[in-house]
Design a protein around this motif. Structure first.
Motif, PDB file in Angstrom:
ATOM      1  N   LEU A   8      61.831  21.396  37.128  1.00 61.85           N
ATOM      2  CA  LEU A   8      62.418  22.212  36.061  1.00 61.85           C
ATOM      3  C   LEU A   8      63.856  21.784  35.783  1.00 61.85           C
ATOM      4  O   LEU A   8      64.293  21.725  34.627  1.00 61.85           O
ATOM      5  CB  LEU A   8      62.354  23.687  36.451  1.00 61.85           C
ATOM      6  CG  LEU A   8      62.949  24.688  35.464  1.00 61.85           C
ATOM      7  CD1 LEU A   8      62.249  24.603  34.120  1.00 61.85           C
ATOM      8  CD2 LEU A   8      62.840  26.105  36.037  1.00 61.85           C
ATOM      9  N   THR A   9      64.609  21.476  36.839  1.00 66.65           N
ATOM     10  CA  THR A   9      65.985  20.988  36.665  1.00 66.65           C
ATOM     11  C   THR A   9      66.006  19.698  35.858  1.00 66.65           C
ATOM     12  O   THR A   9      66.847  19.513  34.968  1.00 66.65           O
ATOM     13  CB  THR A   9      66.644  20.764  38.039  1.00 66.65           C
ATOM     14  OG1 THR A   9      66.711  22.006  38.735  1.00 66.65           O
ATOM     15  CG2 THR A   9      68.058  20.200  37.880  1.00 66.65           C
ATOM     16  N   LEU A  10      65.072  18.788  36.134  1.00 64.53           N
ATOM     17  CA  LEU A  10      64.985  17.531  35.384  1.00 64.53           C
ATOM     18  C   LEU A  10      64.668  17.789  33.918  1.00 64.53           C
ATOM     19  O   LEU A  10      65.213  17.132  33.027  1.00 64.53           O
ATOM     20  CB  LEU A  10      63.922  16.626  35.998  1.00 64.53           C
ATOM     21  CG  LEU A  10      64.230  16.043  37.379  1.00 64.53           C
ATOM     22  CD1 LEU A  10      63.006  15.331  37.943  1.00 64.53           C
ATOM     23  CD2 LEU A  10      65.419  15.080  37.306  1.00 64.53           C
ATOM     24  N   LEU A  11      63.767  18.746  33.651  1.00 62.03           N
ATOM     25  CA  LEU A  11      63.450  19.087  32.265  1.00 62.03           C
ATOM     26  C   LEU A  11      64.685  19.599  31.544  1.00 62.03           C
ATOM     27  O   LEU A  11      64.981  19.173  30.415  1.00 62.03           O
ATOM     28  CB  LEU A  11      62.350  20.147  32.229  1.00 62.03           C
ATOM     29  CG  LEU A  11      62.067  20.749  30.838  1.00 62.03           C
ATOM     30  CD1 LEU A  11      61.508  19.693  29.895  1.00 62.03           C
ATOM     31  CD2 LEU A  11      61.118  21.939  30.949  1.00 62.03           C
ATOM     32  N   ARG A  12      65.419  20.509  32.172  1.00 58.54           N
ATOM     33  CA  ARG A  12      66.609  21.081  31.538  1.00 58.54           C
ATOM     34  C   ARG A  12      67.661  20.013  31.281  1.00 58.54           C
ATOM     35  O   ARG A  12      68.321  20.015  30.229  1.00 58.54           O
ATOM     36  CB  ARG A  12      67.173  22.196  32.423  1.00 58.54           C
ATOM     37  CG  ARG A  12      66.294  23.428  32.442  1.00 58.54           C
ATOM     38  CD  ARG A  12      66.755  24.445  33.472  1.00 58.54           C
ATOM     39  NE  ARG A  12      65.989  25.675  33.385  1.00 58.54           N
ATOM     40  CZ  ARG A  12      66.075  26.685  34.251  1.00 58.54           C
ATOM     41  NH1 ARG A  12      66.905  26.588  35.289  1.00 58.54           N
ATOM     42  NH2 ARG A  12      65.338  27.775  34.084  1.00 58.54           N
ATOM     43  N   GLU A  13      67.813  19.091  32.218  1.00 61.13           N
ATOM     44  CA  GLU A  13      68.782  18.005  32.029  1.00 61.13           C
ATOM     45  C   GLU A  13      68.367  17.101  30.873  1.00 61.13           C
ATOM     46  O   GLU A  13      69.198  16.700  30.056  1.00 61.13           O
ATOM     47  CB  GLU A  13      68.914  17.191  33.318  1.00 61.13           C
ATOM     48  CG  GLU A  13      69.631  17.937  34.427  1.00 61.13           C
ATOM     49  CD  GLU A  13      69.676  17.146  35.725  1.00 61.13           C
ATOM     50  OE1 GLU A  13      68.989  16.095  35.820  1.00 61.13           O
ATOM     51  OE2 GLU A  13      70.390  17.570  36.654  1.00 61.13           O
ATOM     52  N   TYR A  14      67.074  16.801  30.798  1.00 57.67           N
ATOM     53  CA  TYR A  14      66.587  15.954  29.705  1.00 57.67           C
ATOM     54  C   TYR A  14      66.820  16.623  28.349  1.00 57.67           C
ATOM     55  O   TYR A  14      67.373  16.014  27.427  1.00 57.67           O
ATOM     56  CB  TYR A  14      65.101  15.661  29.875  1.00 57.67           C
ATOM     57  CG  TYR A  14      64.508  14.974  28.667  1.00 57.67           C
ATOM     58  CD1 TYR A  14      65.004  13.760  28.216  1.00 57.67           C
ATOM     59  CD2 TYR A  14      63.470  15.564  27.946  1.00 57.67           C
ATOM     60  CE1 TYR A  14      64.474  13.129  27.098  1.00 57.67           C
ATOM     61  CE2 TYR A  14      62.935  14.937  26.829  1.00 57.67           C
ATOM     62  CZ  TYR A  14      63.443  13.730  26.412  1.00 57.67           C
ATOM     63  OH  TYR A  14      62.933  13.122  25.292  1.00 57.67           O
ATOM     64  N   ILE A  15      66.411  17.871  28.218  1.00 53.87           N
ATOM     65  CA  ILE A  15      66.501  18.569  26.937  1.00 53.87           C
ATOM     66  C   ILE A  15      67.946  18.736  26.492  1.00 53.87           C
ATOM     67  O   ILE A  15      68.301  18.450  25.340  1.00 53.87           O
ATOM     68  CB  ILE A  15      65.813  19.950  27.028  1.00 53.87           C
ATOM     69  CG1 ILE A  15      64.320  19.793  27.309  1.00 53.87           C
ATOM     70  CG2 ILE A  15      66.043  20.740  25.745  1.00 53.87           C
ATOM     71  CD1 ILE A  15      63.539  19.097  26.237  1.00 53.87           C
ATOM     72  N   SER A  16      68.819  19.181  27.404  1.00 57.50           N
ATOM     73  CA  SER A  16      70.220  19.412  27.031  1.00 57.50           C
ATOM     74  C   SER A  16      70.958  18.103  26.759  1.00 57.50           C
ATOM     75  O   SER A  16      71.741  18.006  25.809  1.00 57.50           O
ATOM     76  CB  SER A  16      70.934  20.220  28.116  1.00 57.50           C
ATOM     77  OG  SER A  16      70.900  19.537  29.359  1.00 57.50           O
ATOM     78  N   ASN A  17      70.704  17.071  27.573  1.00 57.33           N
ATOM     79  CA  ASN A  17      71.362  15.778  27.357  1.00 57.33           C
ATOM     80  C   ASN A  17      70.910  15.132  26.054  1.00 57.33           C
ATOM     81  O   ASN A  17      71.701  14.540  25.327  1.00 57.33           O
ATOM     82  CB  ASN A  17      71.072  14.827  28.518  1.00 57.33           C
ATOM     83  CG  ASN A  17      71.773  15.243  29.800  1.00 57.33           C
ATOM     84  OD1 ASN A  17      72.533  16.192  29.819  1.00 57.33           O
ATOM     85  ND2 ASN A  17      71.494  14.541  30.887  1.00 57.33           N
ATOM     86  N   LEU A  18      69.622  15.235  25.766  1.00 63.32           N
ATOM     87  CA  LEU A  18      69.089  14.676  24.520  1.00 63.32           C
ATOM     88  C   LEU A  18      69.705  15.377  23.315  1.00 63.32           C
ATOM     89  O   LEU A  18      70.135  14.729  22.355  1.00 63.32           O
ATOM     90  CB  LEU A  18      67.564  14.830  24.499  1.00 63.32           C
ATOM     91  CG  LEU A  18      66.842  14.363  23.234  1.00 63.32           C
ATOM     92  CD1 LEU A  18      67.080  12.887  22.969  1.00 63.32           C
ATOM     93  CD2 LEU A  18      65.344  14.657  23.338  1.00 63.32           C
TER      94      LEU A  18
END
Length: 271
Positions: A8-18
């Motif tokens: 879930l942390t990886l998903l949040r990082e991907y979405i916010s960084n993108l």
């Protein structure tokens, strides 16, 4: 459930960084934003040259795509553990969403999107980011990548009545669980997925245009709902993209040994 929490942390990082990279590097026209999000997500998933070429000219997208790859690999690894962790991920995400929604003054409204995948999830976040906290970015794992798998797992882990459950019935179950004002099912993405298997896309840009129209319609309806409610968006599964004789089509099911977005079950709290 540390494995799911790390994913879930990886998903949040991907979405916010993108989203941040696109804010700094692209014009505000919504179709272009969606197109960049779509090809970045598909590049992260499959590493196909057709998708990666469309985002390779933007160096700001390199790190988000790396995060996307990490998340997709992590999700695939979790899905291989078995139905128990998949069902638990649904339960954990629902309970976390419930705690977020209980803090708000507005009543929630449940929106179920059949077939909403990672690109559309990222686009909705980009569009409504001012109304979404990091805690509101959630997801569950659908190991079969099919609607019936999701309905089966949900009926068990949310202790819903078993039997002939459907997305409409599931919406009513979740409406009661969240004490929501109402629920609605959007089937347009899944309909496009199945249509594309008969009337294939001649290129990736026509595919992007068709997908954009479906998600923008959902976004418009969500905008109206947000005037009176907090919105919880859920999907039963995502979709994958494949090519055949220079044409492209969408499909959803688990693909063993391949990167797979079909197993992504979105959950997003807006407002």
């Amino acid at each position: 459930m540390p494995e799911w929490t790390n994913s879930l942390t990886l998903l949040r990082e991907y979405i916010s960084n993108l989203s941040e990279s696109l804010r700094l590097s692209t014009e505000n026209e919504s179709f272009n934003r969606y197109k960049h999000i779509l090809f970045a997500s598909l590049c992260a998933a499959y590493d196909k040259v057709e998708f990666c070429e469309e985002v390779s000219s933007n160096p700001l997208l390199e790190d988000p795509i790396k995060k996307g790859r990490e998340f997709i690999r992590s999700m695939a690894k979790l899905s291989g553990i078995g139905p128990m962790i998949s069902g638990e991920s649904i339960l954990y995400a629902v309970e976390r969403a419930k705690k977020i929604l209980e803090k708000g003054k507005k009543k929630p409204f449940i929106v179920l999107c059949d077939g909403l995948s990672l690109p559309e999830y990222a686009y909705l976040y980009n569009k409504f980011s001012k109304k979404i906290s990091s805690d509101g970015l959630l997801y569950a794992i659908n190991p079969g990548g099919m609607t019936k798998t999701y309905e089966y797992l949900t009926s068990i882990f949310l202790e819903s009545p078993s039997g002939n459950i459907s997305m409409g019935i599931l919406g009513e179950i979740l409406k009661e669980r969240f004490e929501a004002a109402g629920s609605r099912v959007f089937r347009t993405i899944d309909e496009l997925v199945h249509k594309s298997q008969v009337e294939k896309f001649t290129d990736i840009f026509s595919m992007a245009s068709s997908l954009y129209r479906t998600v923008e319609n959902i976004a418009s309806e969500v905008s109206i709902l947000l005037e009176d409610y907090r919105v919880l968006i859920l999907s039963d599964h995502g979709y994958d993209v494949s090519s055949e004789e220079s044409t492209w089509y969408l499909y959803h099911k688990f693909s063993s040994g391949k990167p797979c977005l079909s197993i992504f079950s979105a959950m997003l709290v807006i407002g």
